[in-house]
Design a protein around this motif. Structure first.
Motif, PDB file in Angstrom:
ATOM      1  N   ASP A 190       0.853  -1.181   0.000  1.00  0.00           N
ATOM      2  CA  ASP A 190       0.000   0.000   0.000  1.00  0.00           C
ATOM      3  C   ASP A 190       0.890   1.232   0.000  1.00  0.00           C
ATOM      4  O   ASP A 190       1.743   1.396   0.879  1.00  0.00           O
ATOM      5  CB  ASP A 190      -0.902   0.006   1.243  1.00  0.00           C
ATOM      6  CG  ASP A 190      -1.964   1.106   1.182  1.00  0.00           C
ATOM      7  OD1 ASP A 190      -1.821   2.024   0.348  1.00  0.00           O
ATOM      8  OD2 ASP A 190      -2.918   1.050   1.967  1.00  0.00           O
ATOM      9  N   LEU A 191       0.692   2.070  -0.994  1.00  0.00           N
ATOM     10  CA  LEU A 191       1.536   3.257  -1.131  1.00  0.00           C
ATOM     11  C   LEU A 191       1.469   4.139   0.115  1.00  0.00           C
ATOM     12  O   LEU A 191       2.463   4.760   0.496  1.00  0.00           O
ATOM     13  CB  LEU A 191       1.083   4.041  -2.363  1.00  0.00           C
ATOM     14  CG  LEU A 191       2.094   4.976  -3.018  1.00  0.00           C
ATOM     15  CD1 LEU A 191       3.319   4.223  -3.460  1.00  0.00           C
ATOM     16  CD2 LEU A 191       1.454   5.679  -4.198  1.00  0.00           C
ATOM     17  N   ASN A 192       0.314   4.182   0.743  1.00  0.00           N
ATOM     18  CA  ASN A 192       0.163   5.008   1.942  1.00  0.00           C
ATOM     19  C   ASN A 192       1.125   4.579   3.055  1.00  0.00           C
ATOM     20  O   ASN A 192       1.595   5.409   3.833  1.00  0.00           O
ATOM     21  CB  ASN A 192      -1.277   4.946   2.454  1.00  0.00           C
ATOM     22  CG  ASN A 192      -2.233   5.721   1.567  1.00  0.00           C
ATOM     23  OD1 ASN A 192      -1.814   6.431   0.660  1.00  0.00           O
ATOM     24  ND2 ASN A 192      -3.525   5.569   1.819  1.00  0.00           N
ATOM     25  N   LYS A 193       1.379   3.293   3.156  1.00  0.00           N
ATOM     26  CA  LYS A 193       2.288   2.784   4.183  1.00  0.00           C
ATOM     27  C   LYS A 193       3.701   3.314   3.972  1.00  0.00           C
ATOM     28  O   LYS A 193       4.365   3.755   4.922  1.00  0.00           O
ATOM     29  CB  LYS A 193       2.290   1.255   4.161  1.00  0.00           C
ATOM     30  CG  LYS A 193       3.221   0.637   5.194  1.00  0.00           C
ATOM     31  CD  LYS A 193       3.198  -0.882   5.100  1.00  0.00           C
ATOM     32  CE  LYS A 193       4.191  -1.485   6.098  1.00  0.00           C
ATOM     33  NZ  LYS A 193       4.219  -2.978   6.002  1.00  0.00           N
ATOM     34  N   ARG A 198       8.022   7.311   5.572  1.00  0.00           N
ATOM     35  CA  ARG A 198       9.016   8.327   5.213  1.00  0.00           C
ATOM     36  C   ARG A 198       8.698   9.664   5.880  1.00  0.00           C
ATOM     37  O   ARG A 198       9.599  10.409   6.268  1.00  0.00           O
ATOM     38  CB  ARG A 198       9.073   8.509   3.687  1.00  0.00           C
ATOM     39  CG  ARG A 198       9.387   7.272   2.867  1.00  0.00           C
ATOM     40  CD  ARG A 198      10.285   6.265   3.556  1.00  0.00           C
ATOM     41  NE  ARG A 198      11.557   6.830   3.984  1.00  0.00           N
ATOM     42  CZ  ARG A 198      12.315   6.304   4.941  1.00  0.00           C
ATOM     43  NH1 ARG A 198      11.904   5.250   5.609  1.00  0.00           N
ATOM     44  NH2 ARG A 198      13.467   6.873   5.261  1.00  0.00           N
ATOM     45  N   ILE A 199       7.419   9.989   6.026  1.00  0.00           N
ATOM     46  CA  ILE A 199       7.046  11.229   6.705  1.00  0.00           C
ATOM     47  C   ILE A 199       7.453  11.168   8.173  1.00  0.00           C
ATOM     48  O   ILE A 199       7.989  12.136   8.727  1.00  0.00           O
ATOM     49  CB  ILE A 199       5.531  11.487   6.556  1.00  0.00           C
ATOM     50  CG1 ILE A 199       5.218  11.918   5.122  1.00  0.00           C
ATOM     51  CG2 ILE A 199       5.057  12.545   7.546  1.00  0.00           C
ATOM     52  CD1 ILE A 199       3.763  12.205   4.878  1.00  0.00           C
ATOM     53  N   CYS A 222      -3.873   2.705  -1.898  1.00  0.00           N
ATOM     54  CA  CYS A 222      -3.501   2.456  -3.296  1.00  0.00           C
ATOM     55  C   CYS A 222      -2.435   1.371  -3.320  1.00  0.00           C
ATOM     56  O   CYS A 222      -1.260   1.632  -3.068  1.00  0.00           O
ATOM     57  CB  CYS A 222      -2.982   3.733  -3.957  1.00  0.00           C
ATOM     58  SG  CYS A 222      -2.932   3.611  -5.759  1.00  0.00           S
ATOM     59  N   ARG A 223      -2.866   0.148  -3.604  1.00  0.00           N
ATOM     60  CA  ARG A 223      -1.921  -0.965  -3.637  1.00  0.00           C
ATOM     61  C   ARG A 223      -1.220  -0.999  -4.995  1.00  0.00           C
ATOM     62  O   ARG A 223      -1.837  -0.825  -6.052  1.00  0.00           O
ATOM     63  CB  ARG A 223      -2.624  -2.295  -3.390  1.00  0.00           C
ATOM     64  CG  ARG A 223      -3.273  -2.402  -2.013  1.00  0.00           C
ATOM     65  CD  ARG A 223      -3.475  -3.830  -1.602  1.00  0.00           C
ATOM     66  NE  ARG A 223      -2.208  -4.509  -1.350  1.00  0.00           N
ATOM     67  CZ  ARG A 223      -1.557  -4.457  -0.165  1.00  0.00           C
ATOM     68  NH1 ARG A 223      -2.052  -3.747   0.838  1.00  0.00           N
ATOM     69  NH2 ARG A 223      -0.429  -5.104  -0.012  1.00  0.00           N
ATOM     70  N   LEU A 231      11.489   2.978  -3.845  1.00  0.00           N
ATOM     71  CA  LEU A 231      10.523   4.074  -3.850  1.00  0.00           C
ATOM     72  C   LEU A 231      10.734   4.968  -2.627  1.00  0.00           C
ATOM     73  O   LEU A 231      10.621   6.194  -2.716  1.00  0.00           O
ATOM     74  CB  LEU A 231       9.101   3.532  -3.863  1.00  0.00           C
ATOM     75  CG  LEU A 231       7.998   4.589  -3.944  1.00  0.00           C
ATOM     76  CD1 LEU A 231       8.133   5.415  -5.213  1.00  0.00           C
ATOM     77  CD2 LEU A 231       6.618   3.939  -3.881  1.00  0.00           C
ATOM     78  N   GLY A 232      11.044   4.356  -1.491  1.00  0.00           N
ATOM     79  CA  GLY A 232      11.335   5.138  -0.299  1.00  0.00           C
ATOM     80  C   GLY A 232      12.529   6.050  -0.482  1.00  0.00           C
ATOM     81  O   GLY A 232      12.547   7.177   0.017  1.00  0.00           O
TER      82      GLY A 232
END
Length: 334
Positions: A190-193, A198-199, A222-223, A231-232
């Motif tokens: 999940d992109l939110n994870k 990172r935040i 959003c998977r 990506l991180g």
């Protein structure tokens, strides 16, 4: 040249040759004009072979077509084609292949030389940029060590050393990002994870700069199948840049959005923005607007996104800040 593209081009050349041969032998006893037209059509596969593949393949194609074309004089006793005419036509076939094939090969060599020269230039720029950064880090470490000798507190010394080692690690990570990763682990995530992690990592840095770091995540989630580490790394670079570009009291917003076929992430700051003439160069290696930047961070991020099957774009409206947008294919629900 990819195997698929090569096979398609070979198929086109072979098909054209076959069709023209059928027309050629079918019109031998017909109208003279058609006979001449079909003969001239043989130049099409010869030109394509020479242009696409160069001298060797061009000559090979011309020889094969010559062997296909010439026998009609002997088989049909064609009154419209004498031996001299056929020999002249065969010579022209091969001459055209030689000239165009040689020109195509020369053009490829020139392009290769230009690429090699450009690579050498980029290598020189890389050496200068990295050398400057490393020299700055080493100088800072020397000053920190020197201060330690004259009574700098141990905790402060350790903090300074850790900071400079962090800068050194960042340089190494940036250089590593420019190379194709040996292994990409594309896992359902999940992109939110990833964004939330990172935040959380950069909240302390944002607080020190008196910048608010805010998340606006799509509630649907959003998977996507992606390498979370790579990506991180891209998000780290964008969030860090956004914080550095912001003044105290401003806000950096990280948004996620679930689209039809894609997931997107926006990193928006309220900084001074990017000048219009700089926008097309933002992902060019070694281009930087920072006084001590290497110009590799965004270029590396662009490459990572392409490796992941996505893209990164930037938009800026003058003094109203900048927005970097990541686009990644969404995992389709079954």
């Amino acid at each position: 040249m990819g195997n698929k593209s090569t096979n398609v081009k070979i198929t086109i050349i072979a098909t054209l040759t076959m069709v023209i041969t059928i027309l050629h032998y079918g019109a031998i006893r017909g109208h003279l004009g058609l006979h001449i037209l079909h003969r001239e059509l043989y130049f099409i596969p010869i030109l394509l072979a020479s242009f696409w593949f160069g001298l060797k393949v061009g000559i090979t194609t011309a020889v094969v077509i010559s062997l296909i074309y010439a026998p009609h004089v002997f088989i049909y006793n064609d009154p419209q084609g004498t031996h001299l005419t056929v020999i002249s036509q065969v010579l022209v076939f091969n001459l055209v292949a030689i000239v165009l094939g040689w020109l195509a090969d020369r053009q490829r060599r020139q392009q290769q030389e230009m690429v090699e020269a450009e690579n050498l230039t980029l290598l020189g720029q890389a050496a200068v940029a990295i050398g400057y950064e490393m020299k700055d880090i080493v100088g800072a470490l020397k000053r920190t060590t020197h201060n330690q000798k004259y009574g700098l507190q141990s905790a402060e010394f350790d903090r300074d050393i850790e900071q400079e080692l962090g800068r050194l690690e960042n340089v190494v990570d940036t250089l590593s990002s420019c190379a194709s990763p040996e292994r990409i682990e594309m896992l359902s995530t999940d992109l939110n994870k990833i964004i939330s992690e990172r935040i959380e990592h950069y909240q302390s840095s944002a607080s020190k700069s008196e910048v608010t770091l805010e998340a606006q995540l799509d509630e649907r989630g959003c998977r996507t199948r992606v390498d979370a580490g790579l990506l991180g790394r891209v998000l780290d670079n964008l969030i860090k840049n956004a914080i550095e570009a912001s003044n105290p009291g401003q806000t950096v917003i990280v948004r996620s959005h679930r689209g039809g076929l894609t997931c997107s992430v926006e990193v928006q700051d309220q900084g001074p923005g990017i000048r219009p003439e700089h926008l097309p160069k933002m992902f060019v290696p070694f281009f930087t607007t920072k006084e001590k930047g290497t110009g590799l961070g965004l270029a590396a991020s662009k490459k990572i996104m392409h490796d992941l099957g996505g893209d990164i774009q930037v938009a800026s409206t003058g003094a109203e800040g900048s927005t970097f947008t990541l686009t990644i294919p969404r995992e389709q629900e079954t």
